[in-house]
Design an enzyme around this catalytic site. Structure first.
Site, short mmCIF file in Angstrom:
data_model
loop_
_atom_site.label_atom_id
_atom_site.label_comp_id
_atom_site.label_asym_id
_atom_site.label_seq_id
_atom_site.Cartn_x
_atom_site.Cartn_y
_atom_site.Cartn_z
N GLN A 70 10.64 50.64 62.20
CA GLN A 70 10.65 49.19 61.93
C GLN A 70 10.31 48.45 63.20
O GLN A 70 11.46 48.48 63.97
CB GLN A 70 11.67 48.98 61.10
CG GLN A 70 11.42 47.15 60.44
CD GLN A 70 12.45 46.81 59.86
OE1 GLN A 70 13.73 46.58 60.33
NE2 GLN A 70 12.33 46.44 58.38
N CYS A 101 14.15 39.45 58.50
CA CYS A 101 15.67 39.54 59.12
C CYS A 101 16.03 38.04 59.14
O CYS A 101 15.22 37.19 59.68
CB CYS A 101 15.41 40.14 60.45
SG CYS A 101 16.94 40.01 61.53
N LYS A 141 8.24 44.55 55.16
CA LYS A 141 9.32 44.33 54.20
C LYS A 141 9.83 42.64 54.45
O LYS A 141 9.85 42.20 55.61
CB LYS A 141 10.61 44.97 55.11
CG LYS A 141 11.99 44.91 54.24
CD LYS A 141 12.95 45.88 54.55
CE LYS A 141 14.37 45.76 54.03
NZ LYS A 141 15.11 44.98 54.63
N GLY A 203 17.95 45.13 46.95
CA GLY A 203 18.69 44.12 46.75
C GLY A 203 19.94 44.26 45.59
O GLY A 203 19.40 44.30 44.59
C1 LIG Z 1 24.22 45.03 58.44
C2 LIG Z 1 22.97 45.11 58.22
C3 LIG Z 1 21.86 45.27 59.15
C4 LIG Z 1 20.54 45.13 58.48
N1 LIG Z 1 19.50 45.39 59.30
C5 LIG Z 1 18.29 45.28 58.96
C6 LIG Z 1 17.00 45.84 59.85
O1 LIG Z 1 17.27 46.11 60.83
N2 LIG Z 1 15.79 45.53 59.41
C7 LIG Z 1 15.69 45.21 57.70
O2 LIG Z 1 14.56 45.17 57.61
N3 LIG Z 1 16.65 44.74 57.10
C8 LIG Z 1 18.20 45.09 57.78
N4 LIG Z 1 18.89 44.63 56.61
C9 LIG Z 1 18.75 44.33 55.38
C10 LIG Z 1 18.59 45.55 54.63
O3 LIG Z 1 17.79 46.51 55.09
C11 LIG Z 1 18.54 45.07 53.11
O4 LIG Z 1 17.50 44.61 52.82
C12 LIG Z 1 19.84 44.25 52.41
O5 LIG Z 1 21.11 44.97 52.77
C13 LIG Z 1 19.77 44.32 50.89
O6 LIG Z 1 19.74 45.48 50.18
P1 LIG Z 1 21.32 46.02 49.74
O7 LIG Z 1 21.82 44.88 48.63
O8 LIG Z 1 21.10 47.29 49.10
O9 LIG Z 1 22.32 46.10 51.02
C14 LIG Z 1 20.26 44.70 57.08
C15 LIG Z 1 21.40 44.51 56.35
C16 LIG Z 1 22.70 44.63 57.00
C17 LIG Z 1 23.88 44.57 55.89
#
Ligand SMILES: Cc1cc2nc3c(=O)[nH]c(=O)nc-3n(C[C@H](O)[C@H](O)[C@H](O)COP(=O)(O)O)c2cc1C
Length: 321
Positions: A70, A101, A141, A203
């Site tokens: 990514q 992000c 994304k 999400g």
């Molecule tokens: C600690 C942390 C780090 C993350 N780092 C990234 C990242 O590097 N790239 C990205 O696209 N999303 C990142 N995200 C977002 C997640 O990929 C995801 O979209 C988000 O947590 C929602 O999904 P969930 O509800 O299953 O956690 C991050 C989320 C968290 C909590």
């Protein structure tokens, strides 16, 4: 499930997670059933400057595949150059672009979700990367928009499709929401209706049933799982199994989790050395023990471990009690 020329064996993807989805995490995710893993987000500027730490984030082996690298950044030229380096030196199964992000450090330089404020720029970036990536599929994304007042996910999806992207992942929250409130799965459904490339829904999936519900409600092609997988790589297999068979596998027991935490520690130490690996493992250990009886007393001990043996000792003591 197909993304461009990439065939995936299931519909459950492990999310890109900065500071978390490193090699040990990815090995376990794939081993436990994720159909695709991603690196942490990697700076396109760091790549074209050949920064050692940045390049190290993109190294992977076959036991983490299929894998997406990514990238983030806001300059189409730099993103294109970075993608060319990624293709030549790393050759991942997929290149994903981070337009979601919300972190200040990233959006201040107009990267991550800030790109969604300028869809002309979004398109230029995607085109530059698609061209440089050659045969490697490029995906994006996104969040639903910069803020709730200006949802742009449908436009962004249409633009991505036009610019040659092979799939779109939607974390169904605006940037300004951070992680607050509930993800708006209806947005995933609307996006799915608007474009004819795969849509990956993301999400708030916490259980296999949630994943089923998201697919049923939105018709998304795959689901992406983030936070609930911390200290819980089992979730990928449990969701995959449920989606494929309708059978709900039992939650892993404390001993299952200890066994896996020790395997995780082994991978960490193998990757980063004993001292650094054990230290890095501390936060994951905190997640592994979530919900255990006596976890509150256990955590401070786990946060002090210096070696693999320390970890084993803390767990042995716990089981004895
Ligand atoms: C600690 C942390 C780090 C993350 N780092 C990234 C990242 O590097 N790239 C990205 O696209 N999303 C990142 N995200 C977002 C997640 O990929 C995801 O979209 C988000 O947590 C929602 O999904 P969930 O509800 O299953 O956690 C991050 C989320 C968290 C909590």
């Amino acid at each position: 499930m197909r993304i461009g020329n990439l065939n995936l064996k299931g519909q459950v993807l492990a999310a890109p997670l900065a500071g978390i989805s490193n090699r040990p995490f990815r090995v376990l995710a794939v081993g436990w059933g994720a159909a695709l893993t991603y690196t942490e987000m990697v700076s396109s500027e760091g790549i074209i400057r050949h920064q050692k730490k940045t390049l190290a984030l993109m190294e992977f082996q076959s036991d983490e595949q299929p894998i997406g690298i990514q990238l983030f950044g806001a300059n189409p030229e730099v993103m294109g150059q970075a993608a060319a380096i990624v293709r030549e030196q790393f050759c991942p199964d997929l290149i994903d672009l981070n337009f979601g992000c919300p972190v200040k450090k990233v959006v201040r330089k107009n990267g991550g979700a800030a790109v969604l404020k300028d869809l002309v720029l979004t398109e230029e970036i995607i085109r530059a990367v698609v061209e440089a990536a050659g045969e490697i599929p490029v995906t994006i994304k996104i969040r639903s928009g910069w803020d709730d007042e200006n949802p742009v996910y449908i436009e962004a999806g249409i633009i991505a499709r036009k610019a040659g992207a092979a799939a779109v992942t939607l974390h169904a929250r605006s940037r300004s929401r951070g992680f607050a409130g509930e993800a708006d799965w209806l947005a995933i459904k609307k996006l799915k209706n608007a474009i004819d490339i795969p849509v990956i829904g993301n999400g708030d999936i916490k259980t296999p049933l949630d994943a089923r519900r998201m697919i049923d409600q939105t018709a998304c092609d795959a689901v992406m799982i983030g936070r609930v997988s911390f200290g819980n790589p089992f979730i990928f297999g449990r969701v995959d199994h449920y989606l494929k068979t309708g059978e709900l596998l039992p939650e892993p027991s404390v001993t299952d989790k200890i066994e896996l935490a020790l395997e995780h520690a082994e991978l960490m130490v193998g990757q980063y050395g004993e001292t650094r690996g054990a230290k890095m493992m501390r936060r994951y250990l905190g997640w592994y023990v979530k919900g255990w009886p006596g976890a509150t007393e256990l955590r401070p001990r786990l946060f002090q471990v210096e070696t693999r043996d320390d970890i084993k000792q803390v767990f042995d003591d716990y089981l004895e009690k």
